[in-house]
Design a protein around this motif. Sequence first.
Motif, PDB file in Angstrom:
ATOM      1  N   ASP A   1       0.808  -1.218   0.000  1.00  0.00           N
ATOM      2  CA  ASP A   1       0.000   0.000   0.000  1.00  0.00           C
ATOM      3  C   ASP A   1       0.844   1.272   0.000  1.00  0.00           C
ATOM      4  O   ASP A   1       0.427   2.306   0.535  1.00  0.00           O
ATOM      5  N   VAL A   2       2.032   1.188  -0.603  1.00  0.00           N
ATOM      6  CA  VAL A   2       2.879   2.377  -0.748  1.00  0.00           C
ATOM      7  C   VAL A   2       2.473   3.162  -1.995  1.00  0.00           C
ATOM      8  O   VAL A   2       2.530   4.387  -2.015  1.00  0.00           O
ATOM      9  N   VAL A   3       2.080   2.442  -3.046  1.00  0.00           N
ATOM     10  CA  VAL A   3       1.605   3.074  -4.278  1.00  0.00           C
ATOM     11  C   VAL A   3       0.232   2.508  -4.617  1.00  0.00           C
ATOM     12  O   VAL A   3      -0.102   1.377  -4.224  1.00  0.00           O
ATOM     13  N   TYR A   4      -0.555   3.295  -5.354  1.00  0.00           N
ATOM     14  CA  TYR A   4      -1.910   2.875  -5.704  1.00  0.00           C
ATOM     15  C   TYR A   4      -2.158   2.928  -7.209  1.00  0.00           C
ATOM     16  O   TYR A   4      -2.783   2.049  -7.771  1.00  0.00           O
ATOM     17  N   PHE A   5      -1.683   4.001  -7.868  1.00  0.00           N
ATOM     18  CA  PHE A   5      -1.875   4.133  -9.303  1.00  0.00           C
ATOM     19  C   PHE A   5      -0.811   3.328 -10.059  1.00  0.00           C
ATOM     20  O   PHE A   5       0.357   3.296  -9.661  1.00  0.00           O
ATOM     21  N   TRP A   6      -1.255   2.688 -11.151  1.00  0.00           N
ATOM     22  CA  TRP A   6      -0.284   2.059 -12.064  1.00  0.00           C
ATOM     23  C   TRP A   6       0.413   3.197 -12.808  1.00  0.00           C
ATOM     24  O   TRP A   6      -0.206   3.899 -13.614  1.00  0.00           O
ATOM     25  N   VAL A   7       1.681   3.412 -12.537  1.00  0.00           N
ATOM     26  CA  VAL A   7       2.330   4.676 -12.891  1.00  0.00           C
ATOM     27  C   VAL A   7       2.642   4.833 -14.374  1.00  0.00           C
ATOM     28  O   VAL A   7       3.115   5.887 -14.798  1.00  0.00           O
ATOM     29  N   TRP A   8       2.381   3.790 -15.175  1.00  0.00           N
ATOM     30  CA  TRP A   8       2.705   3.871 -16.597  1.00  0.00           C
ATOM     31  C   TRP A   8       1.471   4.118 -17.461  1.00  0.00           C
ATOM     32  O   TRP A   8       1.508   3.888 -18.667  1.00  0.00           O
ATOM     33  N   SER A   9       0.404   4.602 -16.875  1.00  0.00           N
ATOM     34  CA  SER A   9      -0.833   4.829 -17.621  1.00  0.00           C
ATOM     35  C   SER A   9      -0.645   5.793 -18.786  1.00  0.00           C
ATOM     36  O   SER A   9      -1.297   5.659 -19.831  1.00  0.00           O
ATOM     37  N   ASP A  10       0.245   6.763 -18.637  1.00  0.00           N
ATOM     38  CA  ASP A  10       0.478   7.743 -19.692  1.00  0.00           C
ATOM     39  C   ASP A  10       1.489   7.268 -20.730  1.00  0.00           C
ATOM     40  O   ASP A  10       1.790   7.997 -21.678  1.00  0.00           O
ATOM     41  N   PHE A  11       2.029   6.057 -20.565  1.00  0.00           N
ATOM     42  CA  PHE A  11       3.100   5.590 -21.439  1.00  0.00           C
ATOM     43  C   PHE A  11       2.773   4.286 -22.154  1.00  0.00           C
ATOM     44  O   PHE A  11       3.543   3.829 -22.988  1.00  0.00           O
ATOM     45  N   VAL A  12       1.633   3.692 -21.842  1.00  0.00           N
ATOM     46  CA  VAL A  12       1.212   2.471 -22.507  1.00  0.00           C
ATOM     47  C   VAL A  12       0.406   2.823 -23.751  1.00  0.00           C
ATOM     48  O   VAL A  12      -0.242   3.874 -23.807  1.00  0.00           O
ATOM     49  N   LEU A  13       0.444   1.971 -24.766  1.00  0.00           N
ATOM     50  CA  LEU A  13      -0.234   2.256 -26.029  1.00  0.00           C
ATOM     51  C   LEU A  13      -1.719   1.888 -25.946  1.00  0.00           C
ATOM     52  O   LEU A  13      -2.071   0.738 -25.690  1.00  0.00           O
ATOM     53  N   VAL A  14      -2.575   2.878 -26.157  1.00  0.00           N
ATOM     54  CA  VAL A  14      -4.024   2.684 -26.238  1.00  0.00           C
ATOM     55  C   VAL A  14      -4.471   3.277 -27.569  1.00  0.00           C
ATOM     56  O   VAL A  14      -4.406   4.501 -27.746  1.00  0.00           O
ATOM     57  N   PRO A  15      -4.891   2.450 -28.536  1.00  0.00           N
ATOM     58  CA  PRO A  15      -5.206   2.958 -29.874  1.00  0.00           C
ATOM     59  C   PRO A  15      -6.148   4.148 -29.893  1.00  0.00           C
ATOM     60  O   PRO A  15      -5.945   5.090 -30.669  1.00  0.00           O
ATOM     61  N   ALA A  16      -7.173   4.146 -29.052  1.00  0.00           N
ATOM     62  CA  ALA A  16      -8.141   5.238 -29.057  1.00  0.00           C
ATOM     63  C   ALA A  16      -7.484   6.578 -28.720  1.00  0.00           C
ATOM     64  O   ALA A  16      -7.955   7.633 -29.169  1.00  0.00           O
ATOM     65  N   ARG A  17      -6.413   6.567 -27.931  1.00  0.00           N
ATOM     66  CA  ARG A  17      -5.752   7.821 -27.555  1.00  0.00           C
ATOM     67  C   ARG A  17      -4.831   8.339 -28.655  1.00  0.00           C
ATOM     68  O   ARG A  17      -4.590   9.543 -28.750  1.00  0.00           O
ATOM     69  N   THR A  18      -4.277   7.445 -29.468  1.00  0.00           N
ATOM     70  CA  THR A  18      -3.307   7.875 -30.481  1.00  0.00           C
ATOM     71  C   THR A  18      -3.971   8.322 -31.775  1.00  0.00           C
ATOM     72  O   THR A  18      -3.302   8.879 -32.643  1.00  0.00           O
ATOM     73  N   ASN A  19      -5.271   8.076 -31.919  1.00  0.00           N
ATOM     74  CA  ASN A  19      -5.974   8.457 -33.143  1.00  0.00           C
ATOM     75  C   ASN A  19      -6.355   9.931 -33.178  1.00  0.00           C
ATOM     76  O   ASN A  19      -6.693  10.458 -34.235  1.00  0.00           O
ATOM     77  N   GLY A  20      -6.318  10.579 -32.036  1.00  0.00           N
ATOM     78  CA  GLY A  20      -6.722  11.975 -31.976  1.00  0.00           C
ATOM     79  C   GLY A  20      -5.542  12.921 -31.939  1.00  0.00           C
ATOM     80  O   GLY A  20      -4.657  12.889 -32.792  1.00  0.00           O
ATOM     81  N   ALA A  21      -5.533  13.796 -30.929  1.00  0.00           N
ATOM     82  CA  ALA A  21      -4.457  14.763 -30.774  1.00  0.00           C
ATOM     83  C   ALA A  21      -3.137  14.040 -30.504  1.00  0.00           C
ATOM     84  O   ALA A  21      -3.117  12.897 -30.040  1.00  0.00           O
ATOM     85  N   PRO A  22      -1.995  14.708 -30.766  1.00  0.00           N
ATOM     86  CA  PRO A  22      -0.686  14.055 -30.612  1.00  0.00           C
ATOM     87  C   PRO A  22      -0.213  13.915 -29.172  1.00  0.00           C
ATOM     88  O   PRO A  22       0.952  13.572 -28.953  1.00  0.00           O
ATOM     89  N   ASP A  23      -1.085  14.159 -28.185  1.00  0.00           N
ATOM     90  CA  ASP A  23      -0.669  14.098 -26.789  1.00  0.00           C
ATOM     91  C   ASP A  23      -0.062  12.745 -26.416  1.00  0.00           C
ATOM     92  O   ASP A  23       0.827  12.673 -25.563  1.00  0.00           O
ATOM     93  N   PHE A  24      -0.566  11.674 -27.036  1.00  0.00           N
ATOM     94  CA  PHE A  24      -0.113  10.340 -26.660  1.00  0.00           C
ATOM     95  C   PHE A  24       0.651   9.635 -27.776  1.00  0.00           C
ATOM     96  O   PHE A  24       0.795   8.413 -27.742  1.00  0.00           O
ATOM     97  N   TRP A  25       1.151  10.381 -28.734  1.00  0.00           N
ATOM     98  CA  TRP A  25       1.935   9.750 -29.793  1.00  0.00           C
ATOM     99  C   TRP A  25       3.229   9.160 -29.247  1.00  0.00           C
ATOM    100  O   TRP A  25       3.789   8.222 -29.833  1.00  0.00           O
ATOM    101  N   HIS A  26       3.711   9.687 -28.118  1.00  0.00           N
ATOM    102  CA  HIS A  26       4.943   9.136 -27.544  1.00  0.00           C
ATOM    103  C   HIS A  26       4.771   7.679 -27.117  1.00  0.00           C
ATOM    104  O   HIS A  26       5.750   6.941 -26.995  1.00  0.00           O
ATOM    105  N   THR A  27       3.509   7.257 -26.907  1.00  0.00           N
ATOM    106  CA  THR A  27       3.283   5.878 -26.464  1.00  0.00           C
ATOM    107  C   THR A  27       3.598   4.862 -27.551  1.00  0.00           C
ATOM    108  O   THR A  27       3.773   3.675 -27.258  1.00  0.00           O
ATOM    109  N   LEU A  28       3.679   5.299 -28.807  1.00  0.00           N
ATOM    110  CA  LEU A  28       4.086   4.401 -29.890  1.00  0.00           C
ATOM    111  C   LEU A  28       5.497   3.878 -29.653  1.00  0.00           C
ATOM    112  O   LEU A  28       5.854   2.792 -30.122  1.00  0.00           O
ATOM    113  N   ILE A  29       6.308   4.653 -28.925  1.00  0.00           N
ATOM    114  CA  ILE A  29       7.676   4.247 -28.584  1.00  0.00           C
ATOM    115  C   ILE A  29       7.760   3.733 -27.146  1.00  0.00           C
ATOM    116  O   ILE A  29       8.296   2.653 -26.879  1.00  0.00           O
ATOM    117  N   SER A  30       7.205   4.502 -26.206  1.00  0.00           N
ATOM    118  CA  SER A  30       7.371   4.173 -24.786  1.00  0.00           C
ATOM    119  C   SER A  30       6.774   2.820 -24.415  1.00  0.00           C
ATOM    120  O   SER A  30       7.298   2.126 -23.525  1.00  0.00           O
TER     121      SER A  30
END
Length: 349
Positions: free
Chosen positions: A62-91
């Motif tokens: 119970d030291v951490v609660y959030f899965w800290v890589w949520s902003d770095f995993v590839l989710v197709p729905a996020r990469t189809n829009g604005a470029p905010d999550f294009w880095h996930t194609l690599i990360s």
Amino acid sequence: MAFAVSVFSPAELSVLVLWMLVITIPIVYAFRTDTSLAMGITVSVLLGSVVQVLWSLLASWDVVYFWVWSDFVLVPARTNGAPDFWHTLISAGFLHSQYDLTHVLGNVIILALVGVPLEQRLGRGRFALVYIVGLLGGSLCWTVFNAGSTTMALGASGAAFGLLGAYLSGWPKDEIPFPLLIIRPWPVVFIALLYFGMELIRALSTMDSGQSSGIAHMAHIGGFVAAYAFLPLIARGGPVELGIVDGGPSGQNAVSTRLRKMKSTMVSLDGLEDPWTERGIAIPKHLREPFKNLLQAGDEPETRMAWMEHIADAGACPTCKGSLGLVERQSGPRLQCSTSSAHFEWPSP
């Protein structure tokens, strides 16, 4: 676009920063010290997985609660829009499931056993480009075939399959040690087509059943095809002719060719002084005789490298006292500080 990192606790931020450090430092080290990038990436992927396992342990306490890589995993729905999550194609290529270690181990085997000899064929810069093409090819293929999906994808499999595709495209008759039934040298054409064929069958089976297998088969196929297609362009003008049959990078013909090429470009040692005397300081007593032999008998690549390896093992950087290493450059082998080439590099570039 909201980012999960904005609500992280200090502990969660610390885990994320640690992950970023362990995946970047080995790669930066490989470039700075002119060592194998394939091994640097392999270490990055392994250490990144270790940090993910560490997160699981901290979560159980119970030291951490959030899965800290949520902003770095590839989710197709996020990469189809604005470029905010294009880095996930690599990360996403540096993330694996912390609950399935066979996933990362399978990728590591390919990255190390296929990546190292492929890098020897291509050179570090071209190898880096092939790796990126395979990684992006896998991520883009998965995104296209799953447009609008909110299911996350992660892993270095697209890049790993890209290495297989690139090697098949460039030097299919090379033999490399690989653990299929037993660990022994296998032709690249056999390894690559076996892996690609299995993935193709699995992808078609998944489509027929209409049920997800939990594995991004299209990412594997996309990485393989992209690297296969781009390899001839990337390798053009590279150190090794495409399709050459010489037993692979460790084969005797390949070694002889490499040594002949090295000899034709080696810096002459005539008139040079040892790097300590060049700096106006006394050379360590135990290195005087090895350097004398190097300067006198270093006209052949094998002899020069042998004496340089001896000096590297016995000596230390005159600037920072760090360890020395032997690196191969286009102008021949050089002694270099393992911390920074700016501290020590001999013969001087």
